[in-house]
Scaffold this active site. Structure first.
Site, PDB file in Angstrom:
ATOM      1  N   TYR A 192       0.837  -1.214   0.000  1.00 39.69           N
ATOM      2  CA  TYR A 192       0.000   0.000   0.000  1.00 39.69           C
ATOM      3  C   TYR A 192       0.874   1.268   0.000  1.00 39.69           C
ATOM      4  O   TYR A 192       0.623   2.211  -0.760  1.00 39.69           O
ATOM      5  CB  TYR A 192      -0.878  -0.083   1.250  1.00 39.69           C
ATOM      6  CG  TYR A 192      -1.879   1.005   1.474  1.00 39.69           C
ATOM      7  CD1 TYR A 192      -3.058   1.048   0.756  1.00 39.69           C
ATOM      8  CD2 TYR A 192      -1.671   1.968   2.468  1.00 39.69           C
ATOM      9  CE1 TYR A 192      -3.996   2.029   1.004  1.00 39.69           C
ATOM     10  CE2 TYR A 192      -2.609   2.944   2.720  1.00 39.69           C
ATOM     11  CZ  TYR A 192      -3.778   2.981   1.989  1.00 39.69           C
ATOM     12  OH  TYR A 192      -4.703   3.950   2.242  1.00 39.69           O
ATOM     13  N   LYS A 237       1.042   4.198  -2.757  1.00 41.03           N
ATOM     14  CA  LYS A 237       0.601   5.541  -2.368  1.00 41.03           C
ATOM     15  C   LYS A 237       1.663   6.604  -2.617  1.00 41.03           C
ATOM     16  O   LYS A 237       1.343   7.708  -3.048  1.00 41.03           O
ATOM     17  CB  LYS A 237       0.168   5.544  -0.901  1.00 41.03           C
ATOM     18  CG  LYS A 237      -1.153   4.804  -0.644  1.00 41.03           C
ATOM     19  CD  LYS A 237      -2.281   5.334  -1.513  1.00 41.03           C
ATOM     20  CE  LYS A 237      -3.662   5.046  -0.956  1.00 41.03           C
ATOM     21  NZ  LYS A 237      -4.712   5.501  -1.883  1.00 41.03           N
TER      22      LYS A 237
HETATM   23  P1  NAI Z   1     -13.421   2.551   1.456  1.00 42.21           P
HETATM   24  O1  NAI Z   1     -13.046   1.107   1.461  1.00 42.21           O
HETATM   25  O2  NAI Z   1     -14.706   2.955   2.099  1.00 42.21           O
HETATM   26  O3  NAI Z   1     -13.404   3.152  -0.020  1.00 42.21           O
HETATM   27  C1  NAI Z   1     -12.684   2.622  -1.093  1.00 42.21           C
HETATM   28  C2  NAI Z   1     -13.660   2.332  -2.215  1.00 42.21           C
HETATM   29  O4  NAI Z   1     -12.947   1.937  -3.384  1.00 42.21           O
HETATM   30  C3  NAI Z   1     -14.624   1.188  -1.874  1.00 42.21           C
HETATM   31  O5  NAI Z   1     -15.961   1.647  -1.983  1.00 42.21           O
HETATM   32  C4  NAI Z   1     -14.277   0.123  -2.899  1.00 42.21           C
HETATM   33  O6  NAI Z   1     -15.393  -0.655  -3.315  1.00 42.21           O
HETATM   34  C5  NAI Z   1     -13.707   0.946  -4.033  1.00 42.21           C
HETATM   35  N1  NAI Z   1     -12.852   0.141  -4.914  1.00 42.21           N
HETATM   36  C6  NAI Z   1     -11.940  -0.776  -4.559  1.00 42.21           C
HETATM   37  N2  NAI Z   1     -11.374  -1.316  -5.640  1.00 42.21           N
HETATM   38  C7  NAI Z   1     -11.945  -0.730  -6.728  1.00 42.21           C
HETATM   39  C8  NAI Z   1     -11.755  -0.864  -8.127  1.00 42.21           C
HETATM   40  N3  NAI Z   1     -10.874  -1.720  -8.632  1.00 42.21           N
HETATM   41  N4  NAI Z   1     -12.507  -0.081  -8.937  1.00 42.21           N
HETATM   42  C9  NAI Z   1     -13.410   0.784  -8.438  1.00 42.21           C
HETATM   43  N5  NAI Z   1     -13.623   0.954  -7.108  1.00 42.21           N
HETATM   44  C10 NAI Z   1     -12.898   0.207  -6.261  1.00 42.21           C
HETATM   45  O7  NAI Z   1     -12.201   3.301   2.177  1.00 42.21           O
HETATM   46  P2  NAI Z   1     -11.866   4.875   2.352  1.00 42.21           P
HETATM   47  O8  NAI Z   1     -11.206   4.991   3.666  1.00 42.21           O
HETATM   48  O9  NAI Z   1     -13.018   5.720   2.031  1.00 42.21           O
HETATM   49  O10 NAI Z   1     -10.720   5.063   1.258  1.00 42.21           O
HETATM   50  C11 NAI Z   1     -10.754   5.968   0.192  1.00 42.21           C
HETATM   51  C12 NAI Z   1      -9.344   6.251  -0.271  1.00 42.21           C
HETATM   52  O11 NAI Z   1      -8.631   6.938   0.756  1.00 42.21           O
HETATM   53  C13 NAI Z   1      -8.512   5.004  -0.576  1.00 42.21           C
HETATM   54  O12 NAI Z   1      -7.692   5.235  -1.687  1.00 42.21           O
HETATM   55  C14 NAI Z   1      -7.667   4.841   0.668  1.00 42.21           C
HETATM   56  O13 NAI Z   1      -6.489   4.113   0.421  1.00 42.21           O
HETATM   57  C15 NAI Z   1      -7.413   6.283   1.012  1.00 42.21           C
HETATM   58  N6  NAI Z   1      -7.002   6.508   2.382  1.00 42.21           N
HETATM   59  C16 NAI Z   1      -7.887   6.374   3.409  1.00 42.21           C
HETATM   60  C17 NAI Z   1      -7.470   6.609   4.704  1.00 42.21           C
HETATM   61  C18 NAI Z   1      -8.400   6.557   5.838  1.00 42.21           C
HETATM   62  O14 NAI Z   1      -7.968   6.938   6.950  1.00 42.21           O
HETATM   63  N7  NAI Z   1      -9.643   6.118   5.667  1.00 42.21           N
HETATM   64  C19 NAI Z   1      -6.060   6.947   5.012  1.00 42.21           C
HETATM   65  C20 NAI Z   1      -5.246   7.119   3.863  1.00 42.21           C
HETATM   66  C21 NAI Z   1      -5.706   6.895   2.604  1.00 42.21           C
END
Ligand code: NAI
Length: 299
Positions: free
Chosen positions: A164, A168
């Site tokens: 990851y 990132k």
């Molecule tokens: P989340 O799991 O709720 O959202 C990620 C979304 O991406 C999910 O709805 C998932 O179905 C979708 N997804 C996964 N693979 C996919 C694909 N191949 N094509 C289309 N959609 C796909 O998690 P969150 O926390 O909302 O994460 C959003 C972004 O923020 C991610 O990139 C995550 O790595 C990043 N992030 C989040 C942090 C946090 O504290 N929540 C910290 C640092 C980064």
């Protein structure tokens, strides 16, 4: 002056829940037509659901305009088709928030190479593919706003997230070249490192903190960074209402000659090499060569 997105068409990947959903809802509230992309899988990227459709229903119930897209960011052809559909329906694409993501955490010792590849594929290649699918349109329109989603893991590291973190930080690197290539066509590219209580982090936060880190408190940074007057080439941190900036810096360094031009010389001058006084933030790779050139001229 209020920030509006009237006449703007936005794509948010992974917008079926968590942070992406917040961005999509607020973009629509502020006048954008929004493509809500999501595969609808679980946290590891397995399975599928109608998550995107549900967010579209929420947007429409609030009087907004949106379309669901169930494509995977890992498939370039599907990204190209998503962009084509948005253009067909609404005439363009102006904003892309690369937000889709998955986790397959394990220590590097125990990590299966396939899980390394998969996570890099979703985050890094997925963001590159979605951006590439929009790029010609942005250039033709002389308007594009792109947000990459990085992470503190990528910028600073985190135990158990080698795959990851590599992906990132790669996204921050992608931003740094795309901002240069997009500048003459009014394409601005930024990187966001969010911290939010979502399904991705629910085991990390105690309940009270989970609420304090509401994804809605990250949303203002994301929307500003894709707005008309957005800056470009920024790395922004956001969590629980705190907003930060992060930089890739370079020290002035040391010019080593004679016997010092040796591993022992590097050891002997380590304090000077790593001395942060006079540190700069280069705005392109050429900055490093310029500092070297100045040193060679005795500067
Ligand atoms: P989340 O799991 O709720 O959202 C990620 C979304 O991406 C999910 O709805 C998932 O179905 C979708 N997804 C996964 N693979 C996919 C694909 N191949 N094509 C289309 N959609 C796909 O998690 P969150 O926390 O909302 O994460 C959003 C972004 O923020 C991610 O990139 C995550 O790595 C990043 N992030 C989040 C942090 C946090 O504290 N929540 C910290 C640092 C980064």
């Amino acid at each position: 002056m209020s920030i509006r997105f009237d006449d703007k068409i936005a794509i948010v990947t992974g917008a079926g829940g968590g942070l992406g959903r917040e961005y999509a809802l607020e973009l629509a509230r502020r006048g954008a037509k929004v493509v809500v992309n999501d595969l609808g899988g679980d946290r590891t990227g397995t399975g599928a659901s109608d998550a995107a459709q549900q967010v579209v229903a929420e947007i429409e119930a609030a009087g907004g305009v949106a379309m669901a897209n169930g494509a995977s960011v890992t498939e370039y052809e599907q990204m190209a088709e998503m962009v084509a559909r948005a253009k067909e329906a609404w005439g363009g694409v102006h904003i892309l928030i690369n937000n889709a993501g998955v986790l397959r955490d394990k220590t590097f010792t125990k990590m299966d190479p396939a899980d390394f590849e998969f996570v890099v594929r979703v985050h890094l290649l997925g963001s590159a593919y979605a951006t590439k699918a929009c790029w010609d349109t942005f250039r033709e329109q002389n308007y594009g706003r792109v947000l990459m989603t990085a992470s503190s893991t990528g910028l600073f590291g985190n135990f158990g997230q080698a795959n990851y973190g590599a992906a990132k930080l790669g996204l921050a690197g992608l931003t740094k070249t795309l901002y240069l290539e997009g500048a003459k066509n009014n394409i601005k590219v930024n990187t966001l490192a969010p911290v939010a209580g979502t399904r991705m982090t629910e085991e990390l936060f105690p309940e009270a903190l989970f609420k304090a880190f509401d994804p809605a408190k990250v949303m203002p940074a994301a929307l500003y960074l894709v707005s008309e007057n957005a800056p470009t080439n920024q790395i922004v941190g956001a969590g629980a209402g705190v907003f930060q900036a992060s930089y890739v810096t370079l020290t002035q360094g040391a010019l080593l000659t004679g016997d010092d031009l040796s591993p022992e010389g590097v050891e002997a001058h380590w304090a000077e090499i790593t001395d942060r006084s006079g540190e700069i933030v280069p705005d392109s790779g050429a900055g490093q060569s310029m500092v070297i050139g100045k040193k060679l001229q005795g500067g």
